[in-house]
Design a protein around this motif. Sequence first.
Motif, PDB file in Angstrom:
ATOM      1  N   LEU A   1       0.983  -1.308   0.009  1.00  0.00           N
ATOM      2  CA  LEU A   1       0.031  -0.190   0.209  1.00  0.00           C
ATOM      3  C   LEU A   1       0.780   1.246   0.280  1.00  0.00           C
ATOM      4  O   LEU A   1       0.582   2.181  -0.694  1.00  0.00           O
ATOM      5  N   PHE A   2       1.848   1.167   0.868  1.00  0.00           N
ATOM      6  CA  PHE A   2       2.812   2.489   0.829  1.00  0.00           C
ATOM      7  C   PHE A   2       3.548   2.598  -0.428  1.00  0.00           C
ATOM      8  O   PHE A   2       3.745   3.593  -0.963  1.00  0.00           O
ATOM      9  N   GLU A   3       4.053   1.308  -1.249  1.00  0.00           N
ATOM     10  CA  GLU A   3       4.594   1.485  -2.363  1.00  0.00           C
ATOM     11  C   GLU A   3       3.489   2.118  -3.535  1.00  0.00           C
ATOM     12  O   GLU A   3       4.137   3.204  -4.313  1.00  0.00           O
ATOM     13  N   THR A   4       2.347   1.804  -3.649  1.00  0.00           N
ATOM     14  CA  THR A   4       1.300   2.297  -4.352  1.00  0.00           C
ATOM     15  C   THR A   4       1.032   3.815  -4.071  1.00  0.00           C
ATOM     16  O   THR A   4       0.957   4.678  -5.047  1.00  0.00           O
ATOM     17  N   LEU A   5       1.167   4.168  -2.856  1.00  0.00           N
ATOM     18  CA  LEU A   5       0.642   5.683  -2.488  1.00  0.00           C
ATOM     19  C   LEU A   5       1.905   6.319  -2.988  1.00  0.00           C
ATOM     20  O   LEU A   5       1.617   7.471  -3.375  1.00  0.00           O
ATOM     21  N   SER A   6       3.179   5.796  -2.744  1.00  0.00           N
ATOM     22  CA  SER A   6       4.280   6.730  -3.134  1.00  0.00           C
ATOM     23  C   SER A   6       4.382   6.867  -4.533  1.00  0.00           C
ATOM     24  O   SER A   6       4.790   7.996  -4.991  1.00  0.00           O
ATOM     25  N   LYS A   7       3.958   5.924  -5.362  1.00  0.00           N
ATOM     26  CA  LYS A   7       3.990   5.938  -6.820  1.00  0.00           C
ATOM     27  C   LYS A   7       3.001   7.133  -7.337  1.00  0.00           C
ATOM     28  O   LYS A   7       3.227   8.034  -8.295  1.00  0.00           O
ATOM     29  N   LYS A   8       1.732   7.199  -6.703  1.00  0.00           N
ATOM     30  CA  LYS A   8       0.880   8.136  -6.974  1.00  0.00           C
ATOM     31  C   LYS A   8       1.309   9.354  -6.703  1.00  0.00           C
ATOM     32  O   LYS A   8       0.806  10.425  -7.487  1.00  0.00           O
ATOM     33  N   LEU A   9       1.777   9.571  -5.457  1.00  0.00           N
ATOM     34  CA  LEU A   9       2.348  11.057  -5.095  1.00  0.00           C
ATOM     35  C   LEU A   9       3.290  11.289  -6.077  1.00  0.00           C
ATOM     36  O   LEU A   9       3.576  12.547  -6.270  1.00  0.00           O
ATOM     37  N   ALA A  10       4.328  10.630  -6.419  1.00  0.00           N
ATOM     38  CA  ALA A  10       5.474  10.864  -7.466  1.00  0.00           C
ATOM     39  C   ALA A  10       5.001  11.477  -8.761  1.00  0.00           C
ATOM     40  O   ALA A  10       5.470  12.516  -8.986  1.00  0.00           O
ATOM     41  N   LEU A  11       3.691  11.080  -8.949  1.00  0.00           N
ATOM     42  CA  LEU A  11       3.249  11.463 -10.386  1.00  0.00           C
ATOM     43  C   LEU A  11       2.455  12.688 -10.291  1.00  0.00           C
ATOM     44  O   LEU A  11       2.432  13.353 -11.186  1.00  0.00           O
ATOM     45  N   SER A  12       2.093  12.930  -9.114  1.00  0.00           N
ATOM     46  CA  SER A  12       1.328  14.220  -8.748  1.00  0.00           C
ATOM     47  C   SER A  12       2.298  15.557  -8.259  1.00  0.00           C
ATOM     48  O   SER A  12       1.824  16.476  -8.308  1.00  0.00           O
ATOM     49  N   ASN A  13       3.447  15.011  -8.164  1.00  0.00           N
ATOM     50  CA  ASN A  13       4.571  16.179  -7.885  1.00  0.00           C
ATOM     51  C   ASN A  13       5.129  16.782  -8.875  1.00  0.00           C
ATOM     52  O   ASN A  13       5.903  16.229  -9.756  1.00  0.00           O
ATOM     53  N   VAL A  14       4.276  17.830  -9.634  1.00  0.00           N
ATOM     54  CA  VAL A  14       4.921  18.400 -10.796  1.00  0.00           C
ATOM     55  C   VAL A  14       5.820  19.498 -10.591  1.00  0.00           C
ATOM     56  O   VAL A  14       5.586  20.155  -9.726  1.00  0.00           O
ATOM     57  N   ARG A  15       6.600  19.634 -11.433  1.00  0.00           N
ATOM     58  CA  ARG A  15       7.670  20.930 -11.481  1.00  0.00           C
ATOM     59  C   ARG A  15       7.681  21.573 -12.613  1.00  0.00           C
ATOM     60  O   ARG A  15       7.042  20.935 -13.813  1.00  0.00           O
ATOM     61  N   TYR A  16       8.080  22.757 -12.587  1.00  0.00           N
ATOM     62  CA  TYR A  16       7.919  23.734 -14.070  1.00  0.00           C
ATOM     63  C   TYR A  16       9.330  23.861 -14.223  1.00  0.00           C
ATOM     64  O   TYR A  16      10.135  24.565 -13.431  1.00  0.00           O
ATOM     65  N   VAL A  17       9.940  23.709 -15.342  1.00  0.00           N
ATOM     66  CA  VAL A  17      11.159  24.019 -16.032  1.00  0.00           C
ATOM     67  C   VAL A  17      10.950  24.520 -17.400  1.00  0.00           C
ATOM     68  O   VAL A  17      10.029  24.520 -18.138  1.00  0.00           O
ATOM     69  N   ILE A  18      11.799  25.314 -17.622  1.00  0.00           N
ATOM     70  CA  ILE A  18      12.107  26.052 -19.003  1.00  0.00           C
ATOM     71  C   ILE A  18      12.920  25.242 -19.702  1.00  0.00           C
ATOM     72  O   ILE A  18      14.116  24.958 -19.544  1.00  0.00           O
ATOM     73  N   ARG A  19      12.346  24.975 -21.036  1.00  0.00           N
ATOM     74  CA  ARG A  19      13.238  24.121 -22.042  1.00  0.00           C
ATOM     75  C   ARG A  19      12.855  24.623 -23.496  1.00  0.00           C
ATOM     76  O   ARG A  19      11.689  24.888 -23.542  1.00  0.00           O
ATOM     77  N   GLY A  20      13.933  25.013 -24.194  1.00  0.00           N
ATOM     78  CA  GLY A  20      13.542  25.585 -25.405  1.00  0.00           C
ATOM     79  C   GLY A  20      12.946  26.962 -25.364  1.00  0.00           C
ATOM     80  O   GLY A  20      12.180  27.337 -26.304  1.00  0.00           O
ATOM     81  N   GLY A  21      13.170  27.539 -24.465  1.00  0.00           N
ATOM     82  CA  GLY A  21      12.358  29.026 -24.157  1.00  0.00           C
ATOM     83  C   GLY A  21      10.809  28.951 -23.488  1.00  0.00           C
ATOM     84  O   GLY A  21      10.405  30.055 -23.623  1.00  0.00           O
ATOM     85  N   LYS A  22      10.718  27.548 -23.252  1.00  0.00           N
ATOM     86  CA  LYS A  22       9.188  27.536 -23.172  1.00  0.00           C
ATOM     87  C   LYS A  22       8.780  26.961 -21.452  1.00  0.00           C
ATOM     88  O   LYS A  22       9.812  26.046 -21.374  1.00  0.00           O
ATOM     89  N   SER A  23       7.968  27.500 -20.914  1.00  0.00           N
ATOM     90  CA  SER A  23       7.549  26.685 -19.733  1.00  0.00           C
ATOM     91  C   SER A  23       7.107  25.382 -19.793  1.00  0.00           C
ATOM     92  O   SER A  23       5.724  25.344 -20.473  1.00  0.00           O
TER      93      SER A  23
END
Length: 289
Positions: A149-171
Amino acid sequence: MAKVHAESTTTWPTRIELMNLMEEQTVQGLLELTNGHGVAGLAKLLGSDPEEGLPNPVSDMGIRSENFGENRFEEKKLTPYWRFMWEALHDKILIMLLVMATLELIFNMAFADNAEEREHGWIEPVAIYLTVFLIINVQSMLDYKRERLFETLSKKLALSNVRYVIRGGKSLEVTDDEVTVGDIMQFNSHMAATISCDGVLITGDSVKTDESALTGEPEPIKKSNKNPFMISGTVVNAGQGTMLVVAVGEHSISGKIKKQVYASEQAEESPLFKKLDHMATVIGKGGTL
């Protein structure tokens, strides 16, 4: 139009150099690493650009991952059910019960006063065997389900943790494990407050971070050109800005701490388990007297 990033991988600082930079966290160290060119020079060395970031797509992502690691931890192998049962069998109280049941069974079968006692002498020992078997399976099943259960929740959390990076001049919106060294990461105190990797501040508007979880410092730390180092595991509680990612995963500051904690948890028993183990030993010794 995005700029062309022609820097060769031979110009990249090593992973150790970048880790040392974050350990020391001095502007002087940054200037020495970049020959006086600061964060802009470090971005260029890493084949990035302070404004436009890495190219999109990142053609050398594999090489970057090989040189600097990935922004994730190696997945822990799930424990098989039989392993939980084997570990449960090492409980000293259960071992004591099994030994006592075995001795009672031998005594009842070999030294019973009559045939009737011998005929029914197996009942109590077998009842103890079944009880121990039930306890081991219940405990093993609970641990087995909890780990998965912990493994499943960890994977779901990892997918929900989004970041914003600039690549090719676009966010771009990416997940944690898609962030790599050389990325220009955007952050703010609202939607992108958690810093998931180590970095150096490029631009910032009244940026302050909460570093109490790592350093114990209760007051927010102001980030500027004089103190540009953004530490993984901290939270931005004021302002917004961009930073150059320089260390990810287990090579970042919080990653190294997390790795050490996991290693110590596996190597040492908790104080509670040590006390319970000692108590079981005392009870076992008392029961044999």
